[in-house]
Write a protein that holds these residues in place. Structure first.
Motif, PDB file in Angstrom:
ATOM      1  N   UNK A 207      34.459  29.462  16.905  1.00 36.68           N
ATOM      2  CA  UNK A 207      33.962  28.130  16.541  1.00 36.68           C
ATOM      3  C   UNK A 207      34.480  27.777  15.157  1.00 36.68           C
ATOM      4  N   UNK A 208      35.544  27.014  15.118  1.00 34.19           N
ATOM      5  CA  UNK A 208      36.166  26.645  13.845  1.00 34.19           C
ATOM      6  C   UNK A 208      35.331  25.645  13.052  1.00 34.19           C
ATOM      7  N   UNK A 209      34.451  24.941  13.695  1.00 32.10           N
ATOM      8  CA  UNK A 209      33.684  23.885  13.032  1.00 32.10           C
ATOM      9  C   UNK A 209      32.641  24.445  12.077  1.00 32.10           C
ATOM     10  N   UNK A 210      31.812  25.368  12.538  1.00 31.25           N
ATOM     11  CA  UNK A 210      30.719  25.874  11.692  1.00 31.25           C
ATOM     12  C   UNK A 210      31.238  26.503  10.403  1.00 31.25           C
ATOM     13  N   UNK A 211      32.183  27.402  10.512  1.00 29.60           N
ATOM     14  CA  UNK A 211      32.688  28.080   9.317  1.00 29.60           C
ATOM     15  C   UNK A 211      33.411  27.105   8.396  1.00 29.60           C
ATOM     16  N   UNK A 212      34.154  26.172   8.959  1.00 31.66           N
ATOM     17  CA  UNK A 212      34.846  25.163   8.148  1.00 31.66           C
ATOM     18  C   UNK A 212      33.844  24.276   7.412  1.00 31.66           C
ATOM     19  N   UNK A 213      32.812  23.858   8.116  1.00 30.79           N
ATOM     20  CA  UNK A 213      31.771  23.028   7.496  1.00 30.79           C
ATOM     21  C   UNK A 213      31.079  23.778   6.371  1.00 30.79           C
ATOM     22  N   UNK A 214      30.697  25.025   6.624  1.00 31.19           N
ATOM     23  CA  UNK A 214      29.982  25.791   5.599  1.00 31.19           C
ATOM     24  C   UNK A 214      30.841  26.015   4.356  1.00 31.19           C
ATOM     25  N   UNK A 215      32.109  26.373   4.550  1.00 31.58           N
ATOM     26  CA  UNK A 215      32.985  26.579   3.394  1.00 31.58           C
ATOM     27  C   UNK A 215      33.222  25.266   2.665  1.00 31.58           C
ATOM     28  N   UNK A 216      33.451  24.187   3.403  1.00 36.89           N
ATOM     29  CA  UNK A 216      33.655  22.875   2.776  1.00 36.89           C
ATOM     30  C   UNK A 216      32.443  22.411   1.982  1.00 36.89           C
ATOM     31  N   UNK A 217      31.252  22.580   2.550  1.00 39.00           N
ATOM     32  CA  UNK A 217      30.023  22.223   1.825  1.00 39.00           C
ATOM     33  C   UNK A 217      29.865  23.066   0.565  1.00 39.00           C
ATOM     34  N   UNK A 218      30.156  24.348   0.676  1.00 41.32           N
ATOM     35  CA  UNK A 218      30.032  25.239  -0.482  1.00 41.32           C
ATOM     36  C   UNK A 218      30.983  24.816  -1.603  1.00 41.32           C
ATOM     37  N   UNK A 219      32.218  24.473  -1.259  1.00 46.26           N
ATOM     38  CA  UNK A 219      33.185  24.032  -2.265  1.00 46.26           C
ATOM     39  C   UNK A 219      32.724  22.727  -2.904  1.00 46.26           C
ATOM     40  N   UNK A 220      32.306  21.767  -2.087  1.00 42.07           N
ATOM     41  CA  UNK A 220      31.834  20.490  -2.623  1.00 42.07           C
ATOM     42  C   UNK A 220      30.633  20.646  -3.528  1.00 42.07           C
ATOM     43  N   UNK A 221      29.683  21.465  -3.100  1.00 48.00           N
ATOM     44  CA  UNK A 221      28.489  21.712  -3.907  1.00 48.00           C
ATOM     45  C   UNK A 221      28.862  22.379  -5.227  1.00 48.00           C
ATOM     46  N   UNK A 222      29.747  23.358  -5.149  1.00 46.26           N
ATOM     47  CA  UNK A 222      30.165  24.077  -6.357  1.00 46.26           C
ATOM     48  C   UNK A 222      30.762  23.118  -7.380  1.00 46.26           C
ATOM     49  N   UNK A 223      31.502  22.138  -6.915  1.00 43.90           N
ATOM     50  CA  UNK A 223      32.119  21.166  -7.812  1.00 43.90           C
ATOM     51  C   UNK A 223      31.116  20.127  -8.312  1.00 43.90           C
ATOM     52  N   UNK A 224      30.097  19.821  -7.521  1.00 42.55           N
ATOM     53  CA  UNK A 224      29.192  18.721  -7.846  1.00 42.55           C
ATOM     54  C   UNK A 224      27.976  19.123  -8.679  1.00 42.55           C
ATOM     55  N   UNK A 225      27.455  20.305  -8.462  1.00 43.17           N
ATOM     56  CA  UNK A 225      26.239  20.695  -9.170  1.00 43.17           C
ATOM     57  C   UNK A 225      26.566  21.232 -10.559  1.00 43.17           C
ATOM     58  N   UNK A 226      25.692  20.953 -11.473  1.00 46.21           N
ATOM     59  CA  UNK A 226      25.882  21.421 -12.842  1.00 46.21           C
ATOM     60  C   UNK A 226      25.096  22.688 -13.138  1.00 46.21           C
ATOM     61  N   UNK A 227      24.074  22.965 -12.333  1.00 45.15           N
ATOM     62  CA  UNK A 227      23.188  24.092 -12.619  1.00 45.15           C
ATOM     63  C   UNK A 227      23.734  25.420 -12.125  1.00 45.15           C
TER      64      UNK A 227
END
Length: 161
Positions: A111-131
């Motif tokens: 399932x390429x979708x779940x792992x891609x979504x999780x990694x993409x969300x993690x990267x986006x969050x890492x860039x967006x959150x300051x804490x």
């Protein structure tokens, strides 16, 4: 930002010879996902194990790499069964870094979708959150590690109530 691969279901591939899903000694799944973005992320394979096989020495090795790195943001691809144990371990050591653990309930190969979504969300969050802190990114949620738990009956992560 440094992406650390510690194995887990996210990375598993089917072995035609023995009929089992195995964690290969490579970063193929993550590399395939990262091909779809323009930015080059640093990626290192650390431990290629099912998380049930991870031990304190593996967690110490992850911590040592984080400690010695010039980066202050880390995404760790990790198996889901002991993700919370590693997250708690890392939170006791690091207060000055952003560490996001993510994984998948189904292998990228299946399932390429779940792992891609999780990694993409993690990267986006890492860039967006300051804490700074240790977070888990699974099932479409990103929360401090102590606020999210794996529900083994439903096969999802959910908020702690």
């Amino acid at each position: 930002m440094l992406i650390l691969n510690s194995g887990g279901t996210f990375n598993k591939r089917y072995n035609l010879f023995n009929g089992e899903l195995e964690v290969p000694f490579d970063n193929h799944a993550i590399e395939r996902i990262l091909q779809s973005v323009e930015f080059k992320y640093d990626l290192a394979g650390i431990v290629y194990k099912d998380s049930l096989e991870m031990n304190i020495d593996d967690r110490k090795m992850l911590a040592s790499i984080i400690m010695e790195s010039k980066d202050d943001i880390f995404i760790i691809i990790h198996g889901t069964d002991t993700m919370s144990i590693s997250a708690e371990f890392l939170s006791e050591i690091f207060k000055d870094r952003k560490i996001i653990l993510t994984g998948a309930m189904k292998p990228f190969e299946i399932d390429k979708i779940e792992s891609s979504l999780n990694l993409g969300l993690a990267i986006g969050f890492a860039k967006a959150t300051l804490e700074n802190g240790v977070y888990i990114c699974m099932s479409g949620m990103i929360e401090p590690y102590e606020k999210i738990i794996k529900n083994t009956n439903l096969g999802i992560f959910e908020l702690v109530k």
